[in-house]
Scaffold this motif. Structure first.
Motif, PDB file in Angstrom:
ATOM      1  N   PRO A 237      46.448  36.091  59.488  1.00 54.76           N
ATOM      2  CA  PRO A 237      47.718  36.758  59.212  1.00 54.76           C
ATOM      3  C   PRO A 237      48.885  35.794  58.958  1.00 54.76           C
ATOM      4  O   PRO A 237      49.947  36.224  58.571  1.00 54.76           O
ATOM      5  N   GLY A 238      48.693  34.504  59.229  1.00 54.26           N
ATOM      6  CA  GLY A 238      49.759  33.519  59.044  1.00 54.26           C
ATOM      7  C   GLY A 238      50.586  33.337  60.305  1.00 54.26           C
ATOM      8  O   GLY A 238      51.331  32.374  60.437  1.00 54.26           O
ATOM      9  N   THR A 239      50.408  34.268  61.249  1.00 57.08           N
ATOM     10  CA  THR A 239      51.136  34.150  62.520  1.00 57.08           C
ATOM     11  C   THR A 239      50.312  33.395  63.570  1.00 57.08           C
ATOM     12  O   THR A 239      50.797  33.120  64.661  1.00 57.08           O
ATOM     13  N   GLN A 240      49.046  33.106  63.217  1.00 59.24           N
ATOM     14  CA  GLN A 240      48.232  32.343  64.179  1.00 59.24           C
ATOM     15  C   GLN A 240      48.818  30.945  64.336  1.00 59.24           C
ATOM     16  O   GLN A 240      49.419  30.422  63.406  1.00 59.24           O
ATOM     17  N   THR A 241      48.635  30.375  65.537  1.00 55.68           N
ATOM     18  CA  THR A 241      49.309  29.092  65.808  1.00 55.68           C
ATOM     19  C   THR A 241      48.312  27.966  66.065  1.00 55.68           C
ATOM     20  O   THR A 241      47.184  28.188  66.501  1.00 55.68           O
ATOM     21  N   ARG A 242      48.766  26.766  65.785  1.00 55.21           N
ATOM     22  CA  ARG A 242      48.079  25.533  66.156  1.00 55.21           C
ATOM     23  C   ARG A 242      49.137  24.530  66.601  1.00 55.21           C
ATOM     24  O   ARG A 242      50.321  24.686  66.322  1.00 55.21           O
ATOM     25  N   SER A 243      48.663  23.475  67.292  1.00 58.10           N
ATOM     26  CA  SER A 243      49.574  22.398  67.740  1.00 58.10           C
ATOM     27  C   SER A 243      49.022  21.102  67.174  1.00 58.10           C
ATOM     28  O   SER A 243      47.840  20.810  67.364  1.00 58.10           O
ATOM     29  N   PHE A 244      49.851  20.323  66.479  1.00 60.36           N
ATOM     30  CA  PHE A 244      49.358  19.215  65.663  1.00 60.36           C
ATOM     31  C   PHE A 244      49.739  17.845  66.217  1.00 60.36           C
ATOM     32  O   PHE A 244      50.923  17.557  66.416  1.00 60.36           O
ATOM     33  N   CYS A 245      48.716  17.000  66.424  1.00 56.67           N
ATOM     34  CA  CYS A 245      48.913  15.663  66.995  1.00 56.67           C
ATOM     35  C   CYS A 245      48.698  14.613  65.916  1.00 56.67           C
ATOM     36  O   CYS A 245      47.681  14.658  65.206  1.00 56.67           O
ATOM     37  N   TYR A 246      49.616  13.668  65.778  1.00 51.14           N
ATOM     38  CA  TYR A 246      49.463  12.603  64.779  1.00 51.14           C
ATOM     39  C   TYR A 246      48.392  11.622  65.247  1.00 51.14           C
ATOM     40  O   TYR A 246      48.273  11.323  66.436  1.00 51.14           O
ATOM     41  N   VAL A 247      47.638  11.080  64.305  1.00 57.33           N
ATOM     42  CA  VAL A 247      46.424  10.319  64.627  1.00 57.33           C
ATOM     43  C   VAL A 247      46.681   9.077  65.477  1.00 57.33           C
ATOM     44  O   VAL A 247      45.866   8.739  66.355  1.00 57.33           O
ATOM     45  N   SER A 248      47.812   8.399  65.299  1.00 56.67           N
ATOM     46  CA  SER A 248      48.044   7.188  66.116  1.00 56.67           C
ATOM     47  C   SER A 248      48.267   7.565  67.586  1.00 56.67           C
ATOM     48  O   SER A 248      47.804   6.866  68.492  1.00 56.67           O
ATOM     49  N   ASP A 249      48.913   8.706  67.826  1.00 57.81           N
ATOM     50  CA  ASP A 249      49.043   9.178  69.219  1.00 57.81           C
ATOM     51  C   ASP A 249      47.667   9.503  69.789  1.00 57.81           C
ATOM     52  O   ASP A 249      47.358   9.188  70.944  1.00 57.81           O
ATOM     53  N   MET A 250      46.823  10.126  68.976  1.00 55.76           N
ATOM     54  CA  MET A 250      45.473  10.503  69.424  1.00 55.76           C
ATOM     55  C   MET A 250      44.671   9.262  69.838  1.00 55.76           C
ATOM     56  O   MET A 250      44.061   9.212  70.908  1.00 55.76           O
ATOM     57  N   ILE A 323      54.948  11.171  68.079  1.00 56.13           N
ATOM     58  CA  ILE A 323      55.305  11.501  66.694  1.00 56.13           C
ATOM     59  C   ILE A 323      55.290  13.020  66.483  1.00 56.13           C
ATOM     60  O   ILE A 323      54.281  13.687  66.710  1.00 56.13           O
ATOM     61  N   THR A 324      56.437  13.552  66.067  1.00 59.55           N
ATOM     62  CA  THR A 324      56.524  14.999  65.814  1.00 59.55           C
ATOM     63  C   THR A 324      55.883  15.318  64.462  1.00 59.55           C
ATOM     64  O   THR A 324      55.662  14.429  63.624  1.00 59.55           O
ATOM     65  N   LEU A 325      55.643  16.616  64.219  1.00 59.77           N
ATOM     66  CA  LEU A 325      55.038  17.039  62.953  1.00 59.77           C
ATOM     67  C   LEU A 325      55.914  16.622  61.773  1.00 59.77           C
ATOM     68  O   LEU A 325      55.429  16.075  60.771  1.00 59.77           O
ATOM     69  N   ARG A 326      57.225  16.797  61.906  1.00 59.05           N
ATOM     70  CA  ARG A 326      58.109  16.468  60.779  1.00 59.05           C
ATOM     71  C   ARG A 326      58.184  14.961  60.535  1.00 59.05           C
ATOM     72  O   ARG A 326      58.500  14.505  59.452  1.00 59.05           O
ATOM     73  N   GLU A 327      57.876  14.158  61.578  1.00 54.52           N
ATOM     74  CA  GLU A 327      57.823  12.690  61.388  1.00 54.52           C
ATOM     75  C   GLU A 327      56.468  12.287  60.799  1.00 54.52           C
ATOM     76  O   GLU A 327      56.360  11.347  60.022  1.00 54.52           O
ATOM     77  N   GLY A 328      55.414  12.996  61.165  1.00 51.81           N
ATOM     78  CA  GLY A 328      54.062  12.615  60.758  1.00 51.81           C
ATOM     79  C   GLY A 328      53.692  13.051  59.350  1.00 51.81           C
ATOM     80  O   GLY A 328      52.975  12.338  58.637  1.00 51.81           O
ATOM     81  N   LEU A 329      54.171  14.225  58.930  1.00 53.97           N
ATOM     82  CA  LEU A 329      53.782  14.746  57.607  1.00 53.97           C
ATOM     83  C   LEU A 329      54.099  13.783  56.461  1.00 53.97           C
ATOM     84  O   LEU A 329      53.248  13.572  55.588  1.00 53.97           O
ATOM     85  N   PRO A 330      55.281  13.138  56.455  1.00 58.22           N
ATOM     86  CA  PRO A 330      55.570  12.201  55.348  1.00 58.22           C
ATOM     87  C   PRO A 330      54.591  11.024  55.265  1.00 58.22           C
ATOM     88  O   PRO A 330      54.282  10.552  54.165  1.00 58.22           O
ATOM     89  N   PHE A 331      54.061  10.587  56.419  1.00 60.18           N
ATOM     90  CA  PHE A 331      53.071   9.489  56.379  1.00 60.18           C
ATOM     91  C   PHE A 331      51.809   9.968  55.662  1.00 60.18           C
ATOM     92  O   PHE A 331      51.175   9.246  54.896  1.00 60.18           O
TER      93      PHE A 331
END
Ligand code: NAD
Ligand code: UDX
Length: 348
Positions: A237-250, A323-331
């Motif tokens: 439905p598009g309302t489902q959620t996920r939480s995204f971790c940047y790979v260097s943090d992982m 690293i937040t999602l908005r910081e990680g996406l540009p990389f």
């Protein structure tokens, strides 16, 4: 010796661990730490190898069957005196003298792990059995990259490690969800029965450079679509959620877990939770404000929500994502543009 597991129960380890190699006790010359990374040619694995190789006292052996990984992810290490790359499928036994085993070998993208479900569950069960047998044989400490999918379609939110999950045992995702749950069971049984030193990471959605561009996961899909001016495919439905971790943090979390004193399981992920529509809006804003968004059909058993409680990671590993999602996406955009050969449009 007894220690507490994730469910708060005391469990007694009946055996002391098999003795590590005498190399670990050398007095005059401290030999290198010999580290096996299964699935090391993959997305997370290749970033882990990069980090491990930064330490001159580490020797790294990667085994990979290239089902989803690529030698290209490791090209800078091939030929390096402290690095070895072996084409090997972990469903076959392997005998190498090592001190640490990072067991990452398993296709992570739903499209790939659903492609051959029997192979996926063999990789998780037989592959993990083979790696535990190796750990027992050579006295190595072994870390399993488990997953937030062990919580299934969680009824508890955010998910703590004590939550037993809500998993469909016969669905199209079960090869992965149940496969990883069996892998965790095997890890704890070898720990209790043979004293093997185990570490279990429950990894939540991770993204970053080197993700397979066409592996079908949401972040890689949206970025590739935005760059190619294709509609962002939000699965209903598009309302489902996920939480995204940047790979260097992982990677930082995995190494802290391996070198720490806690078996886990420990959630490693970024508690920043987004709906898929919000993710699409972020990608649109950051990468291509002109791109359209379309709702498409979803696949069966798609979890409706996912967000890690990372209290244990903070308290036991001293880890939290930076690293937040908005910081990680540009990389990731930069990496995908370079690999797709699509430069950023000049805004005049
Ligand atoms: N990326 C994520 O969001 C995420 C989330 C949770 C858990 N994980 C886990 O982390 C690990 C790495 O995930 P990733 O995102 O790097 O995926 P990936 O698909 O890029 O990497 C997996 C690697 O394992 C290799 N492999 C698969 N089956 C194998 C087999 N039978 N023998 C040998 N090699 C095999 C693949 O070729 C690939 O190189 C996996 O165990 C995955 O389940 C990933
Ligand atoms: O193009 C897409 C792809 C996916 N999605 C949605 O995005 C969400 C995430 O889907 P993904 O395929 O990226 O990944 P999932 O969250 O299902 O699994 C992921 O996280 C858990 C890990 O263990 C898995 O290895 C990893 O693939 C789902 O709700 C899916 O329906 C879209 O909206 N559009």
């Amino acid at each position: 010796m007894a220690n507490e597991n994730a469910n708060g129960n005391q469990h007694t380890v009946t055996r002391s661990p098999p003795p590590p190699s005498p190399l670990r006790f050398s007095k005059f010359f401290q030999s290198n730490m010999r580290i096996l990374v299964t699935g090391g040619a993959g997305f997370i694995g290749s970033h882990l190898v990069d980090k491990l190789m930064e330490n001159e006292k580490n020797e790294v052996i990667v085994v990979d069957n290239y089902f989803t990984g690529s030698k290209d992810n490791l090209k800078k290490w091939i030929g390096h005196p402290r690095f070895e790359l072996i084409r090997h499928d972990v469903t076959e036994t392997l005998l190498v003298e090592v001190d640490r085993i990072y067991h990452l070998a398993c296709p992570a993208s739903p499209i790939f792990y659903k492609y051959n479900p029997v192979k996926t569950i063999k990789t998780n069960v037989i592959g993990t059995l083979n790696m535990l047998g190796l750990a027992k044989r050579v006295g190595a400490r072994i870390l399993l990259t488990s997953t937030s999918e062990v919580y299934g379609d969680p009824l508890e939110h955010p998910q703590k490690e004590e939550y037993w999950g809500n998993v469909n045992p016969i669905g199209v995702r079960s090869c992965y969800d149940e496969g990883k749950r069996v892998a965790e069971t095997l890890m704890f049984d070898y720990h209790r029965q043979h004293g093997i030193e185990i570490r279990i990471a429950r990894i939540f959605n991770t993204y970053g450079p080197r993700m397979n561009i066409d592996d079908g996961r949401v972040v890689s899909n949206f970025i590739a679509q935005a760059i190619r001016d294709e509609p962002l495919t939000v699965q209903a439905p598009g309302t489902q959620t996920r939480s995204f971790c940047y790979v260097s943090d992982m990677v930082d979390g995995l190494i802290r877990l391996m070198e720490g004193e806690h078996t886990g399981p420990i959630n490693i992920g970024n508690p920043g939770e987004f709906t898929m529509m919000e993710l699409a809006e972020n990608v649109k804003e950051l990468i291509n404000p002109e791109v359209s968004v379309k709702i498409v059909e979803n696949t069966p058993d798609d979890p409706r929500q996912r967000k890690p409680n990372i209290t244990k990671a903070k308290e036991l590993l001293g880890w939290e994502p930076k690293i937040t999602l908005r910081e990680g996406l540009p990389f990731m955009e930069e990496d995908f543009r370079q690999r797709l050969g699509v430069p950023k449009k000049q805004i005049n």
